[in-house]
Motif scaffolding. Structure first.
Motif, PDB file in Angstrom:
ATOM      1  N   UNK A 138       1.511   2.828  -3.757  1.00  0.00           N
ATOM      2  CA  UNK A 138       1.898   2.491  -2.386  1.00  0.00           C
ATOM      3  C   UNK A 138       0.786   1.644  -1.775  1.00  0.00           C
ATOM      4  N   UNK A 139       1.056   0.385  -1.615  1.00  0.00           N
ATOM      5  CA  UNK A 139       0.050  -0.537  -1.090  1.00  0.00           C
ATOM      6  C   UNK A 139       0.036  -0.496   0.436  1.00  0.00           C
ATOM      7  N   UNK A 140       1.203  -0.564   1.058  1.00  0.00           N
ATOM      8  CA  UNK A 140       1.356  -0.447   2.511  1.00  0.00           C
ATOM      9  C   UNK A 140       2.564   0.451   2.756  1.00  0.00           C
TER      10      UNK A 140
END
Length: 153
Positions: free
Chosen positions: A144-146
């Motif tokens: 999950x990057x953002x």
């Protein structure tokens, strides 16, 4: 912006980043009195600029560490088919988000599960049984990057 002045926008920005602030802390951070801040915040809630205030739970802490995105293709593109699917999907508490989209899929689902085995059971017991579904495409999120970033206003 939609009848909001700079103080309203400041209140919204600050609350987006930390909804746990007391009214006094919020008032200090936007440089208004506590009474003014409380009145404005209540107005923002009443006028639906603030949808809700909720805690963001650490998924691993509640044994839901795997995120899955599922693309759904509906069998027939009729209003009744879409309505039947939407009524059914709203009953599945494991679905965090459901979006009607344009493109390859009709809907995108955001789901949290414990692991692949947990998703496999959900897939066979619940998702395949949803009305009007022709096809499901599953994507396990690797990183999950953002997630839940503040709105950029």
């Amino acid at each position: 912006m939609f009848g909001l002045d700079r103080i309203d926008l400041k209140i919204l920005r600050v609350l987006q980043n930390d909804g746990r602030l007391s009214n006094a802390e919020l008032a200090e951070s936007v440089n208004v009195s506590a009474a003014t801040c409380h009145r404005r915040t209540q107005r923002l809630i009443e006028q639906k600029f603030i949808k809700s205030v909720q805690a963001h739970i650490q998924p691993n802490a509640v044994n839901l560490g795997s995120m899955v995105m599922v693309g759904v293709v509906i069998d027939r593109s009729t209003p009744e088919s879409f309505e039947n699917f939407e009524l059914a999907i709203k009953k599945l508490s494991i679905v965090l988000s459901c979006y009607l989209v344009a493109g390859e899929y009709d809907y995108l689902l955001k789901i949290r599960v414990k692991d692949i085995a947990d998703f496999n059971k959900l897939h066979s017991d619940k998702l395949l049984a949803l009305p009007e579904v022709r096809q499901l495409r599953t994507y396990f999120v690797m990183k999950e990057v953002v997630d839940n970033a503040p709105l950029p206003f």
